[in-house]
Design an enzyme around this catalytic site. Structure first.
Site, PDB file in Angstrom:
ATOM      1  N   HIS A 380      -1.643 -25.082   6.217  1.00 48.16           N
ATOM      2  CA  HIS A 380      -2.137 -24.428   4.808  1.00 48.16           C
ATOM      3  C   HIS A 380      -1.386 -22.901   4.282  1.00 48.16           C
ATOM      4  CE1 HIS A 380      -6.027 -26.561   4.524  1.00 48.16           C
ATOM      5  NE2 HIS A 380      -5.857 -27.015   5.667  1.00 48.16           N
ATOM      6  N   LYS A 571     -10.103 -14.860  -6.014  1.00 46.98           N
ATOM      7  CA  LYS A 571      -9.299 -15.486  -4.924  1.00 46.98           C
ATOM      8  C   LYS A 571      -9.521 -14.357  -3.817  1.00 46.98           C
ATOM      9  CE  LYS A 571      -6.216 -16.651  -7.770  1.00 46.98           C
ATOM     10  NZ  LYS A 571      -6.202 -18.066  -7.442  1.00 46.98           N
ATOM     11  N   ARG A 572      -9.012 -14.545  -2.683  1.00 46.87           N
ATOM     12  CA  ARG A 572      -8.825 -13.512  -1.685  1.00 46.87           C
ATOM     13  C   ARG A 572      -7.830 -12.482  -2.117  1.00 46.87           C
ATOM     14  NH1 ARG A 572      -5.348 -14.017   2.779  1.00 46.87           N
ATOM     15  NH2 ARG A 572      -5.292 -16.298   2.224  1.00 46.87           N
ATOM     16  N   LYS A 577      -0.961 -13.240  -4.088  1.00 49.95           N
ATOM     17  CA  LYS A 577      -1.567 -13.955  -5.144  1.00 49.95           C
ATOM     18  C   LYS A 577      -1.559 -13.042  -6.311  1.00 49.95           C
ATOM     19  CE  LYS A 577      -5.128 -16.030  -1.957  1.00 49.95           C
ATOM     20  NZ  LYS A 577      -4.665 -17.482  -2.131  1.00 49.95           N
ATOM     21  N   THR A 681      -7.545 -24.196  -4.582  1.00 50.62           N
ATOM     22  CA  THR A 681      -8.294 -25.374  -5.030  1.00 50.62           C
ATOM     23  C   THR A 681      -9.429 -24.563  -6.089  1.00 50.62           C
ATOM     24  OG1 THR A 681      -9.793 -24.272  -3.116  1.00 50.62           O
ATOM     25  CG2 THR A 681      -8.923 -26.628  -2.844  1.00 50.62           C
ATOM     26  N   LYS A 685     -10.960 -26.252  -9.620  1.00 50.95           N
ATOM     27  CA  LYS A 685     -12.265 -26.043 -10.165  1.00 50.95           C
ATOM     28  C   LYS A 685     -12.394 -25.659 -11.646  1.00 50.95           C
ATOM     29  CE  LYS A 685     -13.539 -24.905  -5.333  1.00 50.95           C
ATOM     30  NZ  LYS A 685     -13.522 -23.870  -4.317  1.00 50.95           N
TER      31      LYS A 685
END
Length: 836
Positions: A380, A571-572, A577, A681, A685
């Site tokens: 992942h 998100k985390r 990110k 993901t 969504k």
């Protein structure tokens, strides 16, 4: 007999022959009256209260237990069918399951939503009050755990035998609060009032060993090795039912809780040493106490490894114990595939070898051949630091026999490498499961790759980079072992439940079949050209914003401004990110107004919503959270902005909030540096719920853009090859700062103390990190990002065209169903047909 899909049926201890004892298990009547009767029975006989004297918690528990009763009959019958069929199943090994609330999902899956609501109304109870009482179990950190929850939902919906295995953390992912804008972690006491969805089975507890030493002994002329453990704990299983959607299938999620083998010493207690009397209990229960204990200390690292071995040893032992006594273990690959969800469960590889060789007395070669067919590994990540390693010292102290097994696996593997490639010492060093630098350690991703029948990435780009850059030598050595399965999300929770308005609109247009065949959303493409459908779609989005506003007002006391674009990044919190890039855009917009260069009335009104938790020990991530809140406090209060910019950061983002926020979003921020995000993901969504994406060509963004079309996606930033080329040339972030006036103004405003009460030191580490390190190239992609945001503004000005693009995003993203992901796993990796 344990309640698991994989448990064999023993003879009844009393030899029961009564017809009722042999009859199939039946559930309550599927009617309002039947539901009411069962609800009152549970309230009276399970909770021990009358309706008139019941609390909201009593009513919620009785309601949940009633839904559970409807599932129970199906669950028990499915276990019976699986025992009879002896079909191959999937054991999904995951350290995380981010389930979300269970009530509505189970009502939907059983077709009881309307019956349940009517039954509660008949009892004078508002079902929404019961929904609000449910606490979601925070047994995951983010995408990995949510993905696992989606996958077990889809396996049940597809009718594939599956048990999800994990840990029943007493305290899940921490509850996030803010004090002075800074993250503070509070314990997540999700079990404080109990959980009606779980079944404890202490009689099925398994003994898990640690420490000690190994010794050799003579076994009728054969020298063998055995492990002499130093201490043991009990793994007590708690089962959750996982229903398929309207198909009668109910699979199992089995979570393990740690207990001491001897939890209480009465002799010591009677001597007055009360603390010592329960020391063993406290020590053992620490294993399942907290999700991902802080591992910056040696004690934290040891506890994490204990957690990992604890749940995989219990899970593998659980499955093996379910096999018939005369089962031929050489046929084990025909009965089970253990899917390793990232590196956390990889210690299961030497555990299965230990059981087969030491306990079952199989020859090493036979055991290894079986093991290589029984495991598959999903990677992942692309970040080297996220590819888990364990020091040899720690492994040897905690799991001495497993370290010996790993050494032998590595020795035989490297012999094969030498046979194929000769004495290429650099290649051998690069491929060794044992790393010698900086400390001797075991590379768990390498072990999983050597042992796994298949290795898969989770998006096309990720899988390509996994083969070419992360594990290239292994790809060359194992042709055909690497494959791709792009992630997906369950349409039941993230469209059907989370977005009832859109679900109704879709069903009215194309029927109900899309809920289990999401590719049917393609039928919506023609409706994008229908003005009436566009108008109805826009009305759904407006209603979703109102629902979100109501939720945030009740939850956090904040308001969503009318008429604003909802620009969302959830998100985390991790530097790759790039929440900092989003924040620089906000500061740029704010600075242009505050400086007078741009009139507030010329700015497209936006509400920026963040949702993110930073790992407790991740200092830079926590500083970024502080800065986001500080910018929000200044921007939201500045009269010059005229309310056209607003920054919201609701604390403790979770699945429950996601189900309100995602359907309301207009713009989805997916802005990681190309080559760093495995898949994502959340991007799926948002697109499935009608948000347009601004993003880099990274992870599953690539596939989203290819499917929805360039006109319906705001692409910016460097490609992965361009990122690599810039690194190779020598990336100097300060040069980008000097070359871009907007960037310089934004950075200087942060550095000036404008968001820290004039104190220039508070956010100086963030500024310095960007100027002199900037590992994830925020400054390099800034200019492209700002230009793309200008295109967003222009597109949003034409609301009808924006709505058309949003509809096309929904219509073209049916590929991203977790049902499709599971079919890909079944076809490419598992070969596990459904049991109808």
């Amino acid at each position: 007999m344990t309640a698991s899909d994989f448990t064999h049926e023993s003879a009844h201890p009393l030899g029961a022959t009564h017809p009722l004892a042999l009859a199939p298990v039946t559930g309550p009547a599927s009617s309002v009256d039947g539901f009411v009767r069962q609800f009152l029975r549970n309230l009276n006989y399970e909770r021990g209260v009358a309706l008139s004297a019941s609390t909201s918690n009593d009513r919620y528990f009785a309601f949940a237990m009633t839904v559970r009763d409807y599932l129970m009959a199906r669950w028990l019958e499915d276990q019976k069918r699986q025992r009879e069929a002896q079909a191959k199943g999937v054991a999904y090994l995951s350290a995380e399951y981010l389930l979300g609330r269970q009530l509505d999902n189970n009502l939907l899956a059983t077709g009881l939503s309307d019956i349940g609501a009517e039954a509660m109304a008949a009892c004078g109870i508002d079902i929404d009050d019961l929904r609000a009482h449910e606490v979601e179990p925070g047994l995951g950190n983010g995408g990995l755990g949510r993905l696992a929850a989606c996958f077990i939902d889809s396996l049940a919906t597809l009718g594939v035998p599956n048990t999800g295995y994990g840990i029943r953390y007493e305290y899940g992912i921490f509850r996030q609060t803010f004090e002075g804008g800074q993250q503070v972690e509070q314990p997540d006491s999700w079990l404080e009032l109990g959980s009606p969805w779980e079944f404890p089975h202490p009689e099925a507890a398994r003994t898990i060993s640690f420490g000690g030493h190994t010794e050799t002994y003579d076994d009728e002329g054969t020298e063998r090795t055995r492990w002499v453990p130093g201490w043991n704990v009990l793994a007590v299983p708690y089962n959750y039912m996982v229903p398929g959607y309207l198909n009668g299938r109910v699979n199992t999620l089995r979570l393990w809780s740690a207990k001491a083998t001897n939890s209480f010493d009465l002799r010591v207690f009677n001597s007055g040493d009360y603390e010592e009397a329960v020391r063993a209990q406290t020590f053992a229960e620490n294993i399942s106490k907290v999700l991902y204990p802080e591992d910056s200390t040696p004690q934290g690292k040891e506890l994490r490894l204990q957690q990992q071995y604890f749940f995989v040893a219990a899970s593998i032992g659980d499955f093996l114990a379910s096999l018939p006594e005369d089962f031929d273990l050489h046929k084990l690959p025909d009965r089970i595939i253990f899917q390793l969800n990232d590196t956390h469960p990889v210690i299961g590889v030497p555990e299965l070898m230990r059981v087969l060789v030491d306990e079952q007395r199989l020859e090493w070669a036979d055991a290894w051949a079986i093991t290589q067919q029984c495991f598959a590994y999903t990677c992942h990540t692309l970040l080297p630091e996220a590819l888990e390693v364990w020091s040899v010292d720690l492994l040897g102290r905690l799991l001495p026999r497993h370290l010996e097994i790993i050494y032998r696996i590595n020795e035989e593997f490297l012999a094969e490498v030498r046979e194929r490639f000769g004495d290429d010492e650099m290649r051998i060093r690069n491929m060794s499961i044992i790393s010698e630098f900086p400390d001797r350690s075991v590379r768990m991703a390498y072990l999983a790759t050597v042992a796994g029948a298949k290795v898969n990435g989770v998006a096309e780009l990720h899988s390509q980079l996994l083969r070419e850059k992360v594990l290239p030598d292994f790809n060359a050595f194992y042709p055909g072992k690497f494959t791709n399965v792009t992630n997906g999300v369950t349409p039941r929770r993230f469209v059907r439940l989370a977005n009832p308005g859109l679900s109704a609109l879709i069903t009215e247009a194309i029927g109900t079949g899309w809920v289990t065949d999401l590719e049917r959303l393609r039928e919506l493409e023609t409706y994008a050209e229908d003005p009436q459908f566009r108008s109805a779609f826009a009305a759904v989005k407006a209603e979703n914003k109102r629902r979100l506003g109501d939720a945030l007002r009740a939850r956090d006391g904040v308001e969503i401004s009318d008429g604003h674009m909802l620009d969302v990044m959830v998100k985390r919190l991790h530097e790759y990110k790039r929440q900092m890039l989003k924040l620089l855009h906000i500061v740029t917009e704010y600075e242009s107004i505050a400086s007078g260069r741009v009139a507030a009335s010329d700015i497209v009104p936006r509400t920026f919503v963040f949702g993110a938790k930073a790992a407790p020990g991740y200092v830079m991530a926590k500083r970024i959270i502080h800065l986001i809140n500080a910018v929000g406090e200044v921007v939201n209060a500045d009269a010059r902005v005229e309310g056209r910019l607003k920054v919201l950061f609701p604390p403790n983002y979770n699945v429950t909030l996601a189900e309100r926020l995602i359907p309301a979003a207009d713009l989805s921020e997916q802005i990681s540096l190309a080559g760093k995000e495995a898949s994502g993901t959340g991007n799926m969504k948002f697109a499935l719920n009608g948000a347009l994406t601004i993003g880099t060509d990274d992870g599953a963004n690539v596939e989203i853009r290819e499917l929805v079309g360039d006109d319906n996606f705001f692409l910016f930033g460097q490609s992965e090859p361009e990122v690599e080329a810039l690194w190779a040339r020598g990336y100097k972030p300060a040069e980008f700062y000097q070359a871009d006036d907007n960037l310089r103004r934004a950075m200087d405003l942060i550095a000036s103390g404008a968001f820290s009460g004039g104190d220039k030191t508070v956010f100086e580490p963030i500024v310095s990190n960007l100027l002199y390190d900037d590992r994830f190239m925020v400054l390099a992609d800034y200019s492209s990002y700002i230009e793309a945001q200008a295109r967003v503004d222009a597109a949003y000005a034409d609301q009808d065209a924006w709505t058309r693009s949003a509809i096309l995003n929904v219509a073209r993203c049916g590929f991203f169903s977790s049902d499709r992901s599971m079919r890909d796993y079944i076809e490419r990796i598992w070969h596990t047909p459904p049991v109808i």
